[in-house]
Design a protein around this motif. Structure first.
Motif, PDB file in Angstrom:
ATOM      1  N   PHE A 121       0.820  -1.220   0.000  1.00  0.00           N
ATOM      2  CA  PHE A 121       0.000   0.000   0.000  1.00  0.00           C
ATOM      3  C   PHE A 121       0.853   1.269   0.000  1.00  0.00           C
ATOM      4  N   ASP A 122       2.038   1.165  -0.598  1.00  0.00           N
ATOM      5  CA  ASP A 122       2.954   2.294  -0.735  1.00  0.00           C
ATOM      6  C   ASP A 122       2.998   2.700  -2.199  1.00  0.00           C
ATOM      7  N   ALA A 123       2.615   3.927  -2.504  1.00  0.00           N
ATOM      8  CA  ALA A 123       2.544   4.392  -3.897  1.00  0.00           C
ATOM      9  C   ALA A 123       3.910   4.538  -4.539  1.00  0.00           C
ATOM     10  N   VAL A 124       4.968   4.646  -3.723  1.00  0.00           N
ATOM     11  CA  VAL A 124       6.316   4.786  -4.266  1.00  0.00           C
ATOM     12  C   VAL A 124       7.089   3.481  -4.047  1.00  0.00           C
ATOM     13  N   VAL A 271      -0.516   7.439 -11.083  1.00  0.00           N
ATOM     14  CA  VAL A 271      -1.280   7.929 -12.224  1.00  0.00           C
ATOM     15  C   VAL A 271      -0.552   7.576 -13.521  1.00  0.00           C
ATOM     16  N   PRO A 272      -1.087   6.675 -14.333  1.00  0.00           N
ATOM     17  CA  PRO A 272      -0.478   6.403 -15.643  1.00  0.00           C
ATOM     18  C   PRO A 272      -0.650   7.613 -16.556  1.00  0.00           C
ATOM     19  N   VAL A 273       0.444   8.092 -17.122  1.00  0.00           N
ATOM     20  CA  VAL A 273       0.389   9.233 -18.036  1.00  0.00           C
ATOM     21  C   VAL A 273       0.325   8.740 -19.469  1.00  0.00           C
ATOM     22  N   THR A 274       1.186   7.793 -19.783  1.00  0.00           N
ATOM     23  CA  THR A 274       1.157   7.099 -21.075  1.00  0.00           C
ATOM     24  C   THR A 274       1.311   5.611 -20.773  1.00  0.00           C
ATOM     25  N   GLY A 275       1.413   4.821 -21.809  1.00  0.00           N
ATOM     26  CA  GLY A 275       1.594   3.396 -21.595  1.00  0.00           C
ATOM     27  C   GLY A 275       2.918   3.054 -20.939  1.00  0.00           C
ATOM     28  N   THR A 277       4.800   5.641 -19.013  1.00  0.00           N
ATOM     29  CA  THR A 277       5.161   6.626 -17.999  1.00  0.00           C
ATOM     30  C   THR A 277       4.068   6.732 -16.945  1.00  0.00           C
ATOM     31  N   ALA A 278       4.480   6.812 -15.677  1.00  0.00           N
ATOM     32  CA  ALA A 278       3.528   6.957 -14.579  1.00  0.00           C
ATOM     33  C   ALA A 278       4.091   7.897 -13.532  1.00  0.00           C
ATOM     34  N   ILE A 279       3.190   8.599 -12.852  1.00  0.00           N
ATOM     35  CA  ILE A 279       3.549   9.476 -11.744  1.00  0.00           C
ATOM     36  C   ILE A 279       3.191   8.769 -10.435  1.00  0.00           C
TER      37      ILE A 279
END
Length: 364
Positions: A121-124, A271-275, A277-279
């Motif tokens: 449950f850690d986003a990073v 958050v997926p930005v492209t296929g 890349t994600a933030i």
């Protein structure tokens, strides 16, 4: 002719036996260029190992014992790839028996139940620069993705996933001689349990861990008891995945009975930005209350952009800001208070300052 047939038969049987065993070599090579600046203005530029994920090499082995059972082992070593100053450090080293229907029992140094749950449950992804990881490490929590969350001298059980449910339990032996023939020693012992349920885009998890004379935030073993609880949840909306957790720790000193109580909550998103890349971003806040010093508070925020060049290779950029209040202290078991704000030491887990970095991670 008969001897030749017998020899061929034995060779075929041996080949089949070896085919049922396997050893997998795996690892991560991660390095980053970092710029760190403390709140007092001091700053440093460095090349560091393990910006997004800790560098490691591991070996996993499985031997098919038949009937859905197998013998398993793991040897996983951590290292720094930016210099020759460090040696290998044991992350996990264990051997066990695995059953398709009943789960796995293992003996050795292992990730505690809380280690695995908190990483889910850690986003990073449990990075050294994850906001949640920085503060849980600061507080000395054993429910954390890090060395405090790995237990020596442990026997652990992990269930198979059944209708979305899975559970884990672990006992850590103290291996200390009792003071008298009629008393037991619990020094450095502990136990923990966890459970997780996943259905579709939703996942929830819980962990409890209790340790005797366990490690506090100063890194020293002190006399007392530490009880921790953790609850986490995540939901994948498709356009973004949201993750959150709340954990508590209570430290009680033997003799004096002084207590230290830590509460930490973390929220994050992917958050997926492209296929490719994600933030990844998360924010965490830690409150420390104790009987021997003033209460304190610390906060940490991390944002990372990860761009995959392939399934195994990624480039990333990250930023972290951590703020520790001037009265922030963590009570340890002896009833004293260890300050966390004064030194402004520039390390991979920066206290009171800002970190900026770019790096590369390769998995194999």
């Amino acid at each position: 002719m008969k001897k030749s047939l017998i020899a061929l038969s034995i060779a075929a049987m041996s080949t089949a036996a070896f085919a049922q065993s396997s050893v997998q070599v795996y690892g991560i090579m991660d390095a980053a260029m970092l710029y760190q600046k403390g709140s007092d203005g001091r700053h440093v530029t460095s090349v560091a190992s393990g910006g997004l994920s800790a560098s490691r090499i591991g070996f996993k082995g499985t031997e098919d014992l038949g009937g859905g059972n197998a013998a398993v082992f793991t040897i996983e070593e951590g290292f720094n790839l930016d210099s020759n100053a460090s040696t290998f450090s044991h992350r996990q080293t264990f051997v066990g028996l695995q059953s398709k229907n009943y789960g796995t029992v293992a003996l050795g140094r292992q990730n505690s139940p809380g280690h695995n749950i908190s990483g889910d449950f850690d986003a990073v992804a449990g990075s050294a620069f994850s906001a949640g990881q920085i503060l849980s490490s600061m507080s000395g929590s054993t429910i954390a993705v890090g060395s405090n969350g790995r237990w020596n001298n442990a026997i652990g059980y992990t269930s198979p996933v059944m209708n979305g449910f899975e559970v884990a339990a672990m006992y850590r032996a103290g291996e200390q001689i009792s003071t008298t023939a009629t008393t037991d020693s619990t020094t450095l012992s502990g136990y923990g349990v966890s459970g997780k349920y996943t259905t579709g885009p939703l996942a929830v998890g819980y962990a409890f861990q209790r340790t005797e004379s366990s490690v506090d935030g100063s890194g020293a073993a002190n006399t007392g008891v530490q009880n921790e609880q953790y609850v986490g949840a995540s939901y994948d909306f498709g356009a973004a995945k949201v993750l959150g957790s709340y954990q508590t720790a209570k430290f009680t000193a033997n003799g004096s009975g002084n207590e230290g109580r830590n509460n930490q909550w973390t929220i994050g998103t992917i958050v997926p930005v492209t296929g490719k890349t994600a933030i990844h971003a998360n924010y965490s806040a830690l409150t420390a209350k104790n009987d021997v010093a003033a209460d304190g508070r610390a906060t940490s925020t991390t944002v990372a952009a990860v761009h995959s060049l392939s399934k195994r290779t990624a480039l990333y950029a990250l930023a972290n800001v951590t703020t520790v209040g001037n009265d922030m202290v963590i009570a340890n078991y002896t009833g004293t208070a260890a300050a966390r704000q004064a030194s402004n030491v520039l390390t991979s887990q920066l206290v009171n300052g800002t970190t900026l970095g770019v790096g590369m991670r390769h998995s194999f």
